[in-house]
Design a protein around this motif. Structure first.
Motif, mmCIF file in Angstrom:
data_model
loop_
_atom_site.group_PDB
_atom_site.id
_atom_site.type_symbol
_atom_site.label_atom_id
_atom_site.label_comp_id
_atom_site.label_asym_id
_atom_site.label_seq_id
_atom_site.Cartn_x
_atom_site.Cartn_y
_atom_site.Cartn_z
ATOM 1 N N LEU A 1 0.955 12.043 8.503
ATOM 2 C CA LEU A 1 1.801 10.890 8.133
ATOM 3 C C LEU A 1 1.950 10.801 6.616
ATOM 4 C CD1 LEU A 1 3.235 8.167 8.888
ATOM 5 C CD2 LEU A 1 1.031 7.067 8.551
ATOM 6 N N SER B 1 -5.192 16.192 -8.146
ATOM 7 C CA SER B 1 -4.056 16.879 -8.762
ATOM 8 C C SER B 1 -2.802 16.482 -7.978
ATOM 9 C CB SER B 1 -4.300 18.386 -8.683
ATOM 10 O OG SER B 1 -3.179 19.079 -9.168
ATOM 11 N N HIS C 1 1.934 19.973 -11.921
ATOM 12 C CA HIS C 1 1.060 18.901 -11.427
ATOM 13 C C HIS C 1 0.462 18.134 -12.616
ATOM 14 C CE1 HIS C 1 1.428 20.807 -7.573
ATOM 15 N NE2 HIS C 1 0.509 20.051 -7.003
ATOM 16 N N ALA D 1 0.845 -1.189 0.000
ATOM 17 C CA ALA D 1 0.000 0.000 0.000
ATOM 18 C C ALA D 1 0.884 1.244 0.000
ATOM 19 C CB ALA D 1 -0.876 0.003 1.243
ATOM 20 N N LYS D 2 0.416 2.265 -0.716
ATOM 21 C CA LYS D 2 1.139 3.539 -0.754
ATOM 22 C C LYS D 2 0.082 4.637 -0.643
ATOM 23 C CE LYS D 2 3.992 6.749 -2.286
ATOM 24 N NZ LYS D 2 4.517 7.529 -1.200
ATOM 25 N N ALA E 1 -6.349 18.604 -3.177
ATOM 26 C CA ALA E 1 -6.769 19.017 -4.524
ATOM 27 C C ALA E 1 -7.588 17.875 -5.132
ATOM 28 C CB ALA E 1 -5.550 19.340 -5.376
#
Ligand code: FAD
Ligand code: NAD
Length: 155
Positions: A81, A49, A123, A28-29, A35
């Protein structure tokens, strides 16, 4: 115009706070993002974004999917975090649904496949076609972000 003026002005727009999650190489990331916007009902599209310097940027490009987890008021620490603002790493427990890691206590989890993307300055706008939504039955207030600070409704 200097960056500070721009950020101060953008900070006048109160938002919720989300953590964008995806599965990358079996893990998991997550990344904190405010945004985020609802885009279309037919088809059901949302957009996030993501800055080009964020690791999440290339990860979403590769995985082609992401989930948006809308944080509740008591999840400020998770926001810090996943913004890389805590000194120490800490374990986070995810639920896994259809290959998506999601934050179980969030107000809502919006699961998406990348529909399209658009580079805009430093972005990329990732449009997500929504494949699943999970929401808590019990009511809960959102975590808010205003003038660069976390807030809650009524505060
Ligand atoms: P990393 O620096 O790799 O990860 C971020 C943090 O998440 C690290 O501390 C990492 O340890 C932790 N983490 C990741 N996965 C896990 C896991 N499975 N378990 C435990 N910890 C994990 N940036 C944008 O591009 N767009 C936005 O809309 C945006 N909105 C923001 C809103 C707020 C309120 C804040 C505070 C920041 C926002 N940012 C936004 C900035 C962005 O969150 C940070 O720049 C972020 O650190 C970039 O993430 P990264 O992908 O480079 O991740
Ligand atoms: P801040 O006071 O910089 O944020 C106020 C507002 O400015 C944000 O809500 C956002 O609308 C805008 N903003 C800030 N950085 C931006 C960026 N790089 N690109 C586009 N818009 C941006 O908030 P803070 O507490 O100092 O933020 C902590 C960190 O998170 C900073 O490094 C900030 O750049 C980053 N952040 C990035 C975004 C984003 O990329 N969209 C949004 C919020 C915060």
């Amino acid at each position: 115009m200097d960056d500070r003026t721009f950020r101060r002005a953008m900070g006048k727009f109160a938002t919720g706070v989300t953590v964008v999650t995806t599965e990358f190489q079996g893990e998991a990331k997550g990344m904190t993002a405010n945004a985020f916007m609802s885009v279309s009902l037919d088809p059901k599209l949302v957009v996030v974004s993501i800055g080009h310097k964020a690791r999440m940027h290339d990860i979403v490009k590769q995985t082609g999917k992401f989930a948006v987890n809308i944080l509740r008021r008591d999840q400020e620490e998770l926001s810090r975090l996943f913004a890389g603002q805590l000194k120490e790493e800490r374990p986070v427990s995810f639920d896994w649904v259809n290959g998506h890691p999601i934050l179980p206590e969030a107000l809502a989890n919006i699961l998406c496949n990348v529909h399209s993307s658009h580079v805009a300055g430093d972005h990329t706008l990732y449009f997500g076609e929504v494949t699943d939504i999970f929401m808590k039955d019990e009511p809960g207030d959102p975590l808010l972000f205003f003038e660069g600070k976390y807030r809650s409704i009524g505060q």
